[in-house]
Design an enzyme around this catalytic site. Sequence first.
Site, PDB file in Angstrom:
ATOM      1  N   HIS A 100       0.674  -1.463   0.137  1.00  0.00           N
ATOM      2  CA  HIS A 100       0.282  -0.321   0.347  1.00  0.00           C
ATOM      3  C   HIS A 100       0.893   1.412  -0.065  1.00  0.00           C
ATOM      4  O   HIS A 100       1.758   1.562   0.777  1.00  0.00           O
ATOM      5  CB  HIS A 100      -1.071   0.082   0.710  1.00  0.00           C
ATOM      6  CG  HIS A 100      -2.370  -1.159   1.380  1.00  0.00           C
ATOM      7  ND1 HIS A 100      -3.182  -1.019  -0.210  1.00  0.00           N
ATOM      8  CD2 HIS A 100      -3.139  -1.711   2.038  1.00  0.00           C
ATOM      9  CE1 HIS A 100      -4.051  -1.113   0.409  1.00  0.00           C
ATOM     10  NE2 HIS A 100      -3.407  -2.703   1.539  1.00  0.00           N
ATOM     11  N   CYS A 163      -0.529   2.433  -4.988  1.00  0.00           N
ATOM     12  CA  CYS A 163      -1.125   4.137  -4.839  1.00  0.00           C
ATOM     13  C   CYS A 163       0.126   5.419  -4.423  1.00  0.00           C
ATOM     14  O   CYS A 163       0.750   4.874  -3.363  1.00  0.00           O
ATOM     15  CB  CYS A 163      -2.288   4.369  -4.132  1.00  0.00           C
ATOM     16  SG  CYS A 163      -3.232   2.567  -4.725  1.00  0.00           S
TER      17      CYS A 163
END
Length: 343
Positions: A100, A163
């Site tokens: 992440h 991301c």
Amino acid sequence: MPGLTRNSVKKALLIGVQYWSTLKQIDPSWELIGAHEDPKTLRKLLIDIYGYKDEDIKVLIDDHERRYTWPTRENILATMHELVQDAQPGDQFVFSFSGHGSQVDNEDGTEDDGFDETLIPVDATLDLETGTFDGYIKDDDVRKIIVDALPSGTRCVMIFDCCHSGTASDLPSVFADGFASPCSPLSTFGPRLPWTSSLASSTDTDRISFEHTSTARVDSSAQFSWMRGKHTRTRSNTMPLQSPGPDVTSWSACMDSQITYGGRKGGFFIKAFTEALRSNPHQTHAELLQSVRRELAKCTAAHNMEVTQRGRTDAAPLEHVTSPRAQLGSLRQTSYFHTPFAM
């Protein structure tokens, strides 16, 4: 003894974080099922194509058996230091992170968009009220520990499949679209997790693990603007092509404002990156970026076709996804993007 030299080395640090023991306990959709596959995919590429030795490749994953070093913040930072310790001219390094990524407010005025990009270790803590993390690793940390430690004559390739990773290593020159891409989702969440509201179950038929919450209106000319040489970021601390110093590039799955996708077999970006290089290892940086974006579009198109064919599963509809815009950054001026890629 002083004056002694050694043969040049090739070393890699490859990280994949699944979060099965941490974020999954808060919400199952936050587990990244295929994140452990990315280091394996990259390791095979480095050994098969680029002559790396298995013993010189360090892998950090949060495996159930604990046979590997876990990617905690402390371990990631320590192995980042170890990667470039005693670096000498001729050495080559690879650093990758699959997991992440998020953003936090920039406090020193060095970011055009007002945010620092962050990598989320397995032991990062989450404030459920604000949707923000503590215990992250900032782009400033990556730049200071790895990039700034490299002497002239070394090469380092950094790969980020997460991301908000466009400038995850804080390199000054980015070869990218001049606008937001029409074929990629944009996150408008601010300095917090993009998936803290309107949570949906994983949507990939092969389990997509990166969720998006919104899209934004974008300029339709952006799809091909990068071919015309538009660069979103060029700072005064870029290095001229022929000047002394290390050769450092970063390859990112998406723009800072975007999110990316992955499935049980790994991240779409890592798949695109490795397949582009296996198809043709002898490309310039700019050519490779084009190849990666093509492969990334194929990955998302294949997923969307399967979604169309399979329709619905369980109680939630499967979703079509849009291809993020892979990014290329460099420590040197933009002319470096037209030199041959190596790692």
